[in-house]
Scaffold this active site. Sequence first.
Site, PDB file in Angstrom:
ATOM      1  N   GLY A  17       0.781  -1.240   0.000  1.00 52.87           N
ATOM      2  CA  GLY A  17       0.000   0.000   0.000  1.00 52.87           C
ATOM      3  C   GLY A  17       0.808   1.284   0.000  1.00 52.87           C
ATOM      4  O   GLY A  17       0.280   2.353   0.312  1.00 52.87           O
ATOM      5  N   LEU A  97      -6.392  -9.475 -12.662  1.00 55.97           N
ATOM      6  CA  LEU A  97      -6.877  -8.924 -13.926  1.00 55.97           C
ATOM      7  C   LEU A  97      -8.349  -8.573 -13.759  1.00 55.97           C
ATOM      8  O   LEU A  97      -9.098  -9.327 -13.142  1.00 55.97           O
ATOM      9  CB  LEU A  97      -6.787  -9.993 -15.014  1.00 55.97           C
ATOM     10  N   HIS A 114       2.320   0.538 -12.718  1.00 54.79           N
ATOM     11  CA  HIS A 114       3.125  -0.655 -12.987  1.00 54.79           C
ATOM     12  C   HIS A 114       4.611  -0.271 -13.008  1.00 54.79           C
ATOM     13  O   HIS A 114       4.971   0.756 -13.592  1.00 54.79           O
ATOM     14  CB  HIS A 114       2.715  -1.253 -14.340  1.00 54.79           C
TER      15      HIS A 114
HETATM   16  C1  GRF Z   1       4.120  -1.334  -7.112  1.00 57.48           C
HETATM   17  O1  GRF Z   1       5.424  -1.578  -7.567  1.00 57.48           O
HETATM   18  C2  GRF Z   1       3.179  -1.176  -8.272  1.00 57.48           C
HETATM   19  O2  GRF Z   1       3.764  -0.574  -9.385  1.00 57.48           O
HETATM   20  C3  GRF Z   1       2.813  -2.610  -8.603  1.00 57.48           C
HETATM   21  O3  GRF Z   1       2.713  -3.237  -7.348  1.00 57.48           O
HETATM   22  C4  GRF Z   1       3.541  -2.556  -6.402  1.00 57.48           C
HETATM   23  C5  GRF Z   1       2.647  -2.147  -5.274  1.00 57.48           C
HETATM   24  O4  GRF Z   1       3.365  -1.557  -4.222  1.00 57.48           O
HETATM   25  N1  GRF Z   1       1.592  -2.676  -9.376  1.00 57.48           N
HETATM   26  P1  GRF Z   1       2.569  -0.848  -3.039  1.00 57.48           P
HETATM   27  O5  GRF Z   1       1.563  -1.872  -2.517  1.00 57.48           O
HETATM   28  O6  GRF Z   1       1.896   0.359  -3.603  1.00 57.48           O
HETATM   29  O7  GRF Z   1       3.601  -0.514  -2.019  1.00 57.48           O
END
Ligand code: GRF
Length: 190
Positions: A17, A97, A114
């Site tokens: 998070g 998804l 991402h």
């Molecule tokens: C991040 O690297 C995001 O890009 C990917 O999952 C990770 C989530 O990290 N989709 P967090 O839970 O926001 O710390």
Amino acid sequence: MSGRDDKKIGFLVSGRGSNMAAVLEEIAAGRLKAEARVAISDNPEAPALALASGRGLPAVTIERKNFPRRQEFEEALVRVLKEHGVGLVVLAGFMRLLGPTLLSAFPGRIINIHPSLLPAFPGLEAQRQALEYGVKIAGCTVHYVNEVMDGGRIIAQAAVPVEPDDTAESLGARILTQEHRLLALAIAGL
Ligand code: GRF
């Protein structure tokens, strides 16, 4: 609709998070004109849930295993998002998804972050994929969500250098710093 009315955010999270926290911080500081309405996790163990409630945000768990099909699972997600008046769905480390039920309930209003420069390296362990490929520039992408994994139209990107001695962890940390900045920026521009 545009502006703040349309930026009533519902976060979908599965883990740590930190991206959600970064957006909440920008809102709290008055630098991002948006409103956080709810955080929903498919994982009851997600640290993001406690993080959300700690900041006064309703935190709801909806587990996939409690529904026979994806459609019912997504109907439950849509119900909670709508109950909280959400107008913008932000996937921040949500490990699923999406299907037509959720996508059609918020057309053009679901975004994801991402950790790669898409369309390179979609899917899991994007930072490791980038290192293995030998790229010299890595980064992160905020994009609209469709039914293709990490496949929707790109909204914003940020690049970071790959250093010769990088590990997936060190590169991931460098990218994450940019993710935290980019997600709030992208939301501001919507
Ligand atoms: C991040 O690297 C995001 O890009 C990917 O999952 C990770 C989530 O990290 N989709 P967090 O839970 O926001 O710390």
